[in-house]
Design a protein around this motif. Structure first.
Motif, mmCIF file in Angstrom:
data_model
loop_
_atom_site.group_PDB
_atom_site.id
_atom_site.type_symbol
_atom_site.label_atom_id
_atom_site.label_comp_id
_atom_site.label_asym_id
_atom_site.label_seq_id
_atom_site.Cartn_x
_atom_site.Cartn_y
_atom_site.Cartn_z
ATOM 1 N N GLU A 120 0.818 -1.206 0.000
ATOM 2 C CA GLU A 120 0.000 0.000 0.000
ATOM 3 C C GLU A 120 0.858 1.265 0.000
ATOM 4 N N GLN A 121 2.001 1.214 0.683
ATOM 5 C CA GLN A 121 2.855 2.398 0.727
ATOM 6 C C GLN A 121 3.415 2.711 -0.657
ATOM 7 N N LEU A 122 3.874 1.696 -1.372
ATOM 8 C CA LEU A 122 4.419 1.932 -2.701
ATOM 9 C C LEU A 122 3.319 2.324 -3.681
ATOM 10 N N TYR A 123 2.138 1.701 -3.555
ATOM 11 C CA TYR A 123 1.021 2.089 -4.414
ATOM 12 C C TYR A 123 0.621 3.546 -4.169
ATOM 13 N N GLY A 124 0.705 3.984 -2.917
ATOM 14 C CA GLY A 124 0.385 5.377 -2.625
ATOM 15 C C GLY A 124 1.361 6.329 -3.285
ATOM 16 N N PHE A 125 2.640 6.003 -3.246
ATOM 17 C CA PHE A 125 3.621 6.840 -3.940
ATOM 18 C C PHE A 125 3.386 6.814 -5.448
ATOM 19 N N GLY A 126 3.022 5.644 -5.968
ATOM 20 C CA GLY A 126 2.772 5.543 -7.402
ATOM 21 C C GLY A 126 1.618 6.422 -7.858
ATOM 22 N N ARG A 127 0.543 6.409 -7.089
ATOM 23 C CA ARG A 127 -0.604 7.260 -7.439
ATOM 24 C C ARG A 127 -0.225 8.727 -7.337
ATOM 25 N N GLN A 128 0.564 9.083 -6.315
ATOM 26 C CA GLN A 128 0.959 10.475 -6.137
ATOM 27 C C GLN A 128 1.853 10.972 -7.273
ATOM 28 N N LEU A 129 2.703 10.094 -7.786
ATOM 29 C CA LEU A 129 3.650 10.490 -8.830
ATOM 30 C C LEU A 129 3.154 10.162 -10.235
ATOM 31 N N GLY A 130 2.045 9.430 -10.332
ATOM 32 C CA GLY A 130 1.547 9.028 -11.650
ATOM 33 C C GLY A 130 2.400 7.956 -12.298
ATOM 34 N N ILE A 131 2.939 7.048 -11.491
ATOM 35 C CA ILE A 131 3.835 5.988 -11.979
ATOM 36 C C ILE A 131 3.183 4.641 -11.719
ATOM 37 N N ALA A 132 3.283 3.744 -12.709
ATOM 38 C CA ALA A 132 2.684 2.423 -12.587
ATOM 39 C C ALA A 132 3.459 1.569 -11.581
#
Length: 372
Positions: free
Chosen positions: A210-222
């Motif tokens: 969940e932590q990495l997915y949160g960063f991904g959504r914030q940065l627009g990265i898959a």
């Protein structure tokens, strides 16, 4: 003319059978012949090969006399004695060197200061030896920092600029996930978010994905997941079009048995470069063990994290020098990507005093009341 045929000589008449008693003197001959075979039988009994070749007879002799294990024990004891003597000699030599160095006030002050910074005694001794005994005290600290900076291994090229697949490995709580987010954000600023892909292999811990997915959504990265070595290889094939793929590995202790399997995943892929994430707020001995345990990953550099949480930054620098690990990045906070800095020898040594003073500063009473 042929003469008359010769007649054969007359046969001697056979001995009369009457005198049987006269033949008894010949009986001692067998008595003499009986002991004769005895000497010949003696070497035959010694050279008989059958008993020696019989495995049933030879096996007990080998099992009763364990010659090889005894030699191994003696060799191990000898090695321990030699190692003990070596350590004793090294301690005495180091003590003699320290006494000689402390005969100079400038060198003595340098040794004390580097100890406050957290440097390993061996590295501090090497630096003090290079300082002239008659150095001007006003120039001593600058000279010391300059000698330290020359020993620091700094990566000449930013590893993420070359692109490819990079995995961050390190112990639990080292800050790998946050560091990956910072690296991805920095690369996306220079290129584009669509050029970066994030992969997590930590599919077991609660909240890790969940932590990495949160960063991904914030940065627009898959963000992608890989739960095994096979899945990781297949996933990397699908992500071959991305310029940069960052892999967030599971946080494992340096003595965790699962660490070996995780490192085998990375080695099996072949195309993965690794960076070791090392928290600077750890003791020298613990960081040294982490580097040795993660050495199987063949890290090409180290990222020093949590500089803002230590006052003895010299420990992390000592580990990098001892293991010749190029320092690539340093982090000093949680902000993405502002708290990520490219490693520089001059900047690192200048922060030694700042971090020590920050650690010695008293706590703010207002903050204490606010927390209470």
């Amino acid at each position: 003319p042929a003469g008359p045929p010769r007649r054969p000589p007359p046969r001697q008449p056979a001995a009369p059978p009457g005198p049987v008693v006269a033949a008894e003197p010949a009986l001692p001959a067998p008595a003499i012949a009986v002991p004769a075979p005895a000497p010949a039988s003696t070497p035959l009994s010694v050279n008989v090969p059958a008993p020696a070749a019989d495995p049933a007879v030879a096996a007990p002799a080998l099992s009763v006399v364990p010659a090889v294990p005894r030699d191994d024990r003696q060799l191990a004891e000898l090695r321990q004695e030699v190692a003990g003597m070596r350590q004793l000699i090294e301690r005495e030599m180091n003590r003699f060197t320290d006494e000689r160095l402390r005969g100079s006030p400038v060198r003595a002050n340098a040794l004390d200061l580097m100890d406050e910074y957290g440097f390993d005694a061996g590295l501090a001794r090497d630096v003090a030896v290079q300082m002239p005994a008659d150095t001007d005290p006003a120039r001593a600290r600058g000279l010391m920092l300059g000698l330290i900076s020359k020993k620091l291994p700094i990566a000449p090229v930013d590893p993420i600029e070359a692109g490819g697949v990079i995995a961050l490995v390190g112990p639990t709580g080292a800050g790998k996930t946050t560091t990956i987010a910072k690296l991805a954000s920095r690369f996306a600023e220079a290129h584009a978010a669509r050029d970066v892909a994030l992969v997590t292999t930590d599919t077991q811990r609660i909240g890790a994905r969940e932590q990495l997915y949160g960063f991904g959504r914030q940065l627009g990265i898959a963000v992608h997941e890989a739960s095994s070595g096979t899945n990781l290889n297949q996933l990397l094939e699908r992500l071959a079009d991305y310029k940069l793929v960052l892999i967030d590995t599971a946080g494992l202790g340096q003595r965790d048995r699962a660490l070996t399997a995780q490192l085998q995943w990375l080695r099996a892929a072949g195309q993965i470069r690794t960076l070791l994430v090392l928290p600077a707020n750890t003791s020298f001995q613990d960081m040294d063990e982490v580097v040795r345990r993660f050495g199987a990953a063949n890290p090409q550099g180290v990222v020093l994290t949590k500089l803002d949480e230590t006052g003895r930054f010299g420990s992390a620098l000592s580990v990098a020098v001892d293991h010749r690990l190029p320092i690539t990045w340093v982090t000093d906070g949680q902000d993405v990507p502002e708290d990520l800095h490219r490693a520089s020898a001059a900047n690192l040594v200048l922060r030694l005093e700042d971090l020590r003073r920050a650690a010695d500063m008293p706590c703010n009473p207002e903050l204490n009341h606010a927390v209470a």
